[in-house]
Design an enzyme around this catalytic site. Sequence first.
Site, short mmCIF file in Angstrom:
data_model
loop_
_atom_site.label_atom_id
_atom_site.label_comp_id
_atom_site.label_asym_id
_atom_site.label_seq_id
_atom_site.Cartn_x
_atom_site.Cartn_y
_atom_site.Cartn_z
N GLU A 217 62.88 98.95 52.97
CA GLU A 217 62.49 97.77 53.74
C GLU A 217 62.62 96.47 52.96
OE1 GLU A 217 59.39 97.99 56.82
OE2 GLU A 217 58.76 99.85 55.84
N SER B 244 49.43 95.60 63.62
CA SER B 244 49.55 94.63 64.71
C SER B 244 48.58 94.92 65.84
CB SER B 244 50.97 94.63 65.27
OG SER B 244 51.25 95.87 65.93
N SER C 2 51.42 101.36 58.44
CA SER C 2 50.06 101.64 58.90
C SER C 2 49.68 103.10 58.72
CB SER C 2 49.91 101.25 60.37
OG SER C 2 50.12 99.86 60.55
N LYS D 12 62.64 97.66 68.47
CA LYS D 12 61.43 97.52 69.29
C LYS D 12 61.73 96.72 70.55
CE LYS D 12 57.88 97.87 65.66
NZ LYS D 12 56.81 97.15 64.94
N HIS E 58 63.25 124.38 44.58
CA HIS E 58 63.62 125.52 45.42
C HIS E 58 64.74 125.18 46.39
CE1 HIS E 58 60.22 128.11 44.14
NE2 HIS E 58 59.65 126.94 43.90
#
Length: 360
Positions: A242, A105, A62, A355, A258
């Site tokens: 994923e 969601s 998202s 979660k 660098h």
Amino acid sequence: MTTQTTLDAPSFRSIDPQDMLGAILGLPEQIDDAKRVALGASFDSLTGRTFSSLVIAGLGGSAIGGDFLRAGYEATLTVPVTVVRDYHLPGYVNERTLVYATSNSGNTEETLACYESAKNARAGLVAFSTGGKLATMAKADGVPLVSFPGGLQPRAALGYSFVPLIVASSRLGLLPGVLLDDIDEASAVLREVRNECNPETPFAKNPAKRLAAACFSRLPVIYGSQGERGVVAYRWKTQIEENAKAFAVSNVFPELNHNETVGWSGTHGQGEVEKNFAVVILRDDREPKQIQRRVDLTKQIIARVASSIDEVWARGESTLSRMLSLTYVGDFASYYLAIAYGEDPTPVRVIDWLKSELAK
């Protein structure tokens, strides 16, 4: 069975039962629908307000749309853009700040916290979601809501997480309206990419399948050749992680020259791990000459030890088309890498577990 034979198999249904492939194939149409949805949304509550900064709050799939907006339209946006992947907004957020709260969601706890902070700061607010708590809060507060269809994994909903941000920014005066035409061109370019990268196109003519084969049993190292291609390189990294359930790394020119470049020159104290690195460099024929020279020299440095080096070139006229064409090849490549590993590309069980633990 060789990787080539696996990727030219007639059906991937046994590995991909939830049809991530269908979601990837549908991206051009998703972009068309996302434009339609965002053009139909109401922003009346923000009429007459002017803003000095834009903050985009989101996580994971998202948030990537915010990164794309910031990187791809930096030259034409009338305000600076910050993308926040956290529970907290910057201290400068006030009534002159416009905040986009974006959650596929609608239940991402970090984004909901940022929504409340923006509301308390009297910032301008726009919510982008399929539903959930974010949509409920926006409706109750009279906050503009861009509501798009659900059912997709956030990473497969790039059209919905990115295109509405372009449309909203244009309608709210942060981008020239003429740039909306770029969305149609990008959709057409992605259809061309789809023709080349879809499963029916055999391995020998399919750039995404060949890239997946190069990365198979290797650590993908994705480099972006300056600017917005650095954001696209990060998108490749997260898609590989994923979809294929595999580690990947990304970086961007000229910054990597660098620091990271030196890592290719060691005396093998790590056991010559570089031989297991498959490098993909995202290119654009509009790169500044300084960047072209840096890429060419860097290829000479890493060619001595890397397993492979491939280049993927942007196509199209607009910045949007060029960003998304590179992105789309990566989406297909990450999918084919998942198939080569026998990994179901859709579920992200580790994230789901995390979660659930956090919710206790």
